[in-house]
Design an enzyme around this catalytic site. Structure first.
Site, mmCIF file in Angstrom:
data_model
loop_
_atom_site.group_PDB
_atom_site.id
_atom_site.type_symbol
_atom_site.label_atom_id
_atom_site.label_comp_id
_atom_site.label_asym_id
_atom_site.label_seq_id
_atom_site.Cartn_x
_atom_site.Cartn_y
_atom_site.Cartn_z
ATOM 1 C CE LYS A 14 9.362 19.339 -51.077
ATOM 2 N NZ LYS A 14 10.304 20.140 -51.751
ATOM 3 N NE ARG A 89 15.026 15.770 -50.768
ATOM 4 C CZ ARG A 89 14.331 16.785 -50.160
ATOM 5 N NH1 ARG A 89 13.477 16.311 -49.270
ATOM 6 N NH2 ARG A 89 14.680 17.850 -50.148
ATOM 7 N NE ARG A 128 13.456 27.927 -47.326
ATOM 8 C CZ ARG A 128 13.249 26.551 -47.975
ATOM 9 N NH1 ARG A 128 11.684 26.320 -48.053
ATOM 10 N NH2 ARG A 128 14.088 25.594 -48.204
ATOM 11 N NE ARG A 134 16.020 24.638 -44.734
ATOM 12 C CZ ARG A 134 15.420 23.859 -45.662
ATOM 13 N NH1 ARG A 134 14.108 23.956 -45.494
ATOM 14 N NH2 ARG A 134 15.945 23.227 -46.475
ATOM 15 N NE ARG A 146 18.401 22.578 -50.308
ATOM 16 C CZ ARG A 146 17.847 23.567 -49.810
ATOM 17 N NH1 ARG A 146 18.725 24.903 -49.641
ATOM 18 N NH2 ARG A 146 16.477 23.710 -49.495
HETATM 19 P P1 ADP Z 1 13.770 21.650 -49.517
HETATM 20 O O1 ADP Z 1 12.755 20.808 -50.109
HETATM 21 O O2 ADP Z 1 13.729 22.730 -49.446
HETATM 22 O O3 ADP Z 1 15.296 20.983 -49.816
HETATM 23 P P2 ADP Z 1 13.783 19.928 -46.996
HETATM 24 O O4 ADP Z 1 13.688 20.438 -45.738
HETATM 25 O O5 ADP Z 1 12.705 18.988 -47.568
HETATM 26 O O6 ADP Z 1 13.912 20.997 -47.908
HETATM 27 O O7 ADP Z 1 15.193 19.254 -46.938
HETATM 28 C C1 ADP Z 1 16.255 19.519 -46.432
HETATM 29 C C2 ADP Z 1 17.372 18.680 -46.651
HETATM 30 O O8 ADP Z 1 17.375 17.516 -45.643
HETATM 31 C C3 ADP Z 1 17.601 18.150 -48.046
HETATM 32 O O9 ADP Z 1 18.479 18.778 -48.823
HETATM 33 C C4 ADP Z 1 18.172 16.652 -47.699
HETATM 34 O O10 ADP Z 1 19.684 16.738 -47.308
HETATM 35 C C5 ADP Z 1 17.638 16.307 -46.540
HETATM 36 N N1 ADP Z 1 16.408 15.468 -46.516
HETATM 37 C C6 ADP Z 1 15.119 15.846 -46.205
HETATM 38 N N2 ADP Z 1 14.419 14.751 -46.697
HETATM 39 C C7 ADP Z 1 15.004 13.861 -47.098
HETATM 40 C C8 ADP Z 1 14.897 12.365 -47.753
HETATM 41 N N3 ADP Z 1 13.406 11.906 -48.059
HETATM 42 N N4 ADP Z 1 15.891 11.764 -48.042
HETATM 43 C C9 ADP Z 1 17.118 12.215 -48.010
HETATM 44 N N5 ADP Z 1 17.421 13.248 -47.589
HETATM 45 C C10 ADP Z 1 16.447 14.188 -47.202
#
Ligand code: ADP
Length: 195
Positions: A14, A89, A128, A134, A146
């Site tokens: 994404k 999400r 990654r 991260r 996750r």
């Molecule tokens: P990825 O899609 O690779 O898991 P993101 O950068 O989108 O990475 O998200 C990293 C973390 O941030 C998630 O595992 C979660 O803990 C938190 N997070 C991100 N977006 C949301 C959301 N919309 N609602 C709840 N937690 C979120």
């Protein structure tokens, strides 16, 4: 306004595709993950709380991310549209987003959903993790958690938009450019239908 959701599990690409799409279609990129990481970097109270959850692979509470998105929408009143990445999400987040966009009379045009096998996701995230810095990317258990959270809480969000005929599945495996072309094709056809 033309608003899109880029949807898919962690590691589905994404972030990579968002950069290319926002440049091509002149959209404002709204990634809740990026917004949260910026709070963590600035050591804000919100960031400190979010980090504890993110490091375990858990989601941050709905009201926190909904608040961040609401602020971001209000801070960009003149843009051509938004590309939502990593949001919504949960079903509650999807309902909140619909309400916020209703107020702007600018509903979601489409949800583009990247489809990638779980085996490939874990491989990509561990890779990654070697360079991203991260902490949620370099631990096999956190990555599995996750994906589990995604399957349980996030995948059902697609049903919310499926009912409105807005979900478009796109193969998320192949080269970055191949996937980008497939996404553009879908977006172009939606823009044309709209015109
Ligand atoms: P990825 O899609 O690779 O898991 P993101 O950068 O989108 O990475 O998200 C990293 C973390 O941030 C998630 O595992 C979660 O803990 C938190 N997070 C991100 N977006 C949301 C959301 N919309 N609602 C709840 N937690 C979120």
């Amino acid at each position: 306004m033309f608003n899109l959701i880029l949807f898919g599990p962690p590691g589905s690409g994404k972030g990579t595709q968002s950069e290319k799409l926002t440049a091509k279609y002149n959209l404002k990129h709204l990634s809740t993950g990026d917004l949260l990481r910026s709070e963590i970097q600035n050591k804000t109270p919100l960031g400190n709380e979010a980090k504890k959850l993110m490091d375990k692979g858990h989601l941050v509470p709905d009201e926190v991310v909904i608040g961040m998105i609401s602020t971001a929408l209000d801070s960009n009143p003149k843009c051509d549209g938004f590309l939502f990445d990593g949001f919504p999400r949960t079903s509650a987040q999807a309902e909140a987003l619909d309400k916020l966009l209703d107020l702007k009379k600018a509903p979601i045009a489409a949800m583009l959903a990247l489809d990638v096998s779980e085996e490939e996701l874990v491989k990509r995230l561990l890779k990654r993790g070697e360079t991203s810095g991260r902490s949620d990317d370099n631990n096999d258990m956190v990555i599995r958690e996750r994906i589990e959270q995604y399957n349980r809480k996030t995948a059902p969000v697609a049903d919310h938009y499926k009912e409105a005929g807005k979900v478009v599945m796109v193969k998320g495996e192949g080269s970055v450019d191949e996937i980008f072309s497939a996404l553009c094709k879908e977006i172009n056809s939606r823009i044309k239908t709209k015109a």
